[in-house]
Design an enzyme around this catalytic site. Structure first.
Site, PDB file in Angstrom:
ATOM      1  N   ARG A   1     -16.280  19.456  24.321  1.00  0.00           N
ATOM      2  CA  ARG A   1     -16.911  18.368  25.073  1.00  0.00           C
ATOM      3  C   ARG A   1     -16.839  18.593  26.570  1.00  0.00           C
ATOM      4  O   ARG A   1     -17.713  18.175  27.313  1.00  0.00           O
ATOM      5  CB  ARG A   1     -16.262  17.025  24.709  1.00  0.00           C
ATOM      6  CG  ARG A   1     -16.657  16.515  23.353  1.00  0.00           C
ATOM      7  CD  ARG A   1     -15.883  15.264  22.995  1.00  0.00           C
ATOM      8  NE  ARG A   1     -14.466  15.541  22.821  1.00  0.00           N
ATOM      9  CZ  ARG A   1     -13.565  14.609  22.525  1.00  0.00           C
ATOM     10  NH1 ARG A   1     -13.944  13.338  22.429  1.00  0.00           N
ATOM     11  NH2 ARG A   1     -12.305  14.926  22.347  1.00  0.00           N
TER      12      ARG A   1
ATOM     13  N   ASP B   1     -12.149  21.994  21.075  1.00  0.00           N
ATOM     14  CA  ASP B   1     -12.975  20.925  21.632  1.00  0.00           C
ATOM     15  C   ASP B   1     -13.947  21.544  22.635  1.00  0.00           C
ATOM     16  O   ASP B   1     -13.535  22.328  23.489  1.00  0.00           O
ATOM     17  CB  ASP B   1     -12.065  19.893  22.338  1.00  0.00           C
ATOM     18  CG  ASP B   1     -12.760  18.583  22.661  1.00  0.00           C
ATOM     19  OD1 ASP B   1     -13.967  18.608  22.932  1.00  0.00           O
ATOM     20  OD2 ASP B   1     -12.084  17.543  22.675  1.00  0.00           O
TER      21      ASP B   1
END
Length: 422
Positions: free
Chosen positions: A336, A334
């Protein structure tokens, strides 16, 4: 070439030499991030036509700057066009709030970006090419899920928040990223030099000023920004006595727009919108903060490659391989990184979120870690989880993705145990 005298940096005890060609109407205005007012902070100037005025790395409009270049090359846009900002002022006043002058609270957007016509009127009159980086407007949103909620009498048209045609009245805010590099580096617990070099190298040397101009502390990155949808009075966001229902949502084009059923993104988003409308109708206020971070900020091509890898592996799509397959393709699960996400909440003056429609511990930790109180955490109803997305939910349970805000059902725990994930 002789340099201008050193100017103070917002960091105590830290001084930098500037190679700006001078201050005033013919040179770049000084930027002092974290100053208590707009005059002390100074305007963001990312013009490409008056290079002596520039005080940032990059240009406005993020990745759309490339389309602007194409328009100039094609002869569709006159080089040096200045925006006519007549009647473009925000429909709703926002702030200033305490976080606007706090360099610990806001490092990834320009708090004065919506009101440059007012706060930098003197600079504009002197010929500086200053562009808004935030815009505020009014709109109506139409969703079939809201129409369905009315049909099942979960919501009702009230003529104010929800109209007879099932459209919801909203205030929309578009926010472009504006990064103050010293603050971003501190947020990620890395040195500014390492951050600058990584940004320079991983963009193929697109911005040499990152490593050659340490006097330029602000970067306009070529990435997507955020859109805020506010249900109710936007001024109530800053009032902790008014119940705030909020969701921080990261873009998922396949689900959000086209209804792909491999994840829970659109169901969670529309459920949050319903909760926001209901909250506004009950006298509160609702907020959807939508960030352009497609495919966990890995991009849609990478996301689709991962889909194929998951579906084609031995045993089919499995919860115990969910994050592993992403890491095999992208090198990371991930990207983000929610560290910068709370900035927009502080820009809105939010001090408390009474109902956070999210199960993500990363989002919860980032919000509360920034000093914003969170009350109840609202999970997606099981009935809204598409059949093909159950692997995602099982994998997140096993990974502790939302352990603090969600108690798995006995059925979910049995599924996890059956897959060897306990």
């Amino acid at each position: 070439m002789p340099q201008d005298p050193p100017r103070p940096s917002p960091n105590p005890g830290h001084i930098r030499l500037t190679s700006h060609p001078g201050q005033g109407s013919s040179g770049a205005p000084a930027l002092r991030w974290g100053a208590p007012d707009a005059a002390g902070r100074g305007p963001i100037v990312g013009t490409t036509t008056h290079r002596s005025q520039r005080n940032v790395i990059g240009t406005h409009s993020g990745s759309y700057g490339v389309y602007r270049a194409l328009a100039v090359a094609a002869g569709s846009l006159v080089r040096g066009h200045r925006a006519d900002l007549t009647n473009t002022a925000p429909t709703d006043p926002i702030g200033p709030h305490p976080g606007w002058g706090d360099s610990k609270k806001i490092v990834s957007l320009d708090p004065w970006g919506a009101c440059v016509q007012d706060v930098f009127a003197d600079h504009l009159a002197a010929g500086y090419d200053i562009r808004p980086t935030i815009a505020v407007t009014k709109a109506h949103v139409h969703l079939p899920e809201i129409r369905q909620a009315i049909a099942f009498q979960r919501l009702y048209p009230d003529g104010r928040h929800l109209l007879d045609d099932a459209s919801a009245a909203v205030t929309k805010v578009a926010v472009e990223p504006v990064w103050w590099l010293p603050g971003v580096a501190e947020r990620f617990k890395v040195s500014e030099a390492d951050l600058r070099r990584a940004l320079f190298e991983e963009t193929g040397g697109m911005y040499p000023e990152l490593v050659t101009r340490s006097d330029l502390e602000v970067f306009l990155p070529p990435i997507g920004g955020q859109t805020l949808y506010v249900f109710g009075d936007i001024r109530d966001l800053a009032n902790p006595a008014v119940t705030l229902t909020a969701r921080v949502h990261d873009e998922c084009n396949g689900s959000d727009v086209f209804g792909s059923d491999i994840c829970t993104c659109r169901p969670y988003l529309t459920h949050a919108i319903e909760e926001c409308v209901a909250g506004a109708q009950a006298g509160g206020v609702g907020l959807i903060a939508y960030s352009r971070k497609e495919g966990r900020a890995l991009g849609e091509v990478t996301k689709f490659l991962v889909y194929n890898a998951r579906k084609r592996q031995e045993g089919g799509d499995r919860a115990d391989k969910y994050f592993l397959r992403t890491e095999c393709v992208a090198g990371v699960q991930d990207m983000r990184f929610q560290e910068l996400m709370p900035d927009v909440l502080h820009w809105l003056g939010i001090r408390k979120i009474h109902r956070l429609v999210s199960m993500s511990n990363d989002k919860y930790d980032a919000i509360t870690g920034s000093g914003i109180e969170v009350g109840e955490r609202v999970k997606i109803p099981d009935a809204l989880v598409p059949a093909d997305a159950k692997v995602e939910m099982e994998a997140k349970i096993a990974a502790g993705y939302f352990t603090d805000g969600h108690v798995p059902t006995s059925e979910q725990l049995a599924q996890v145990k059956g897959r060897g994930l306990e």
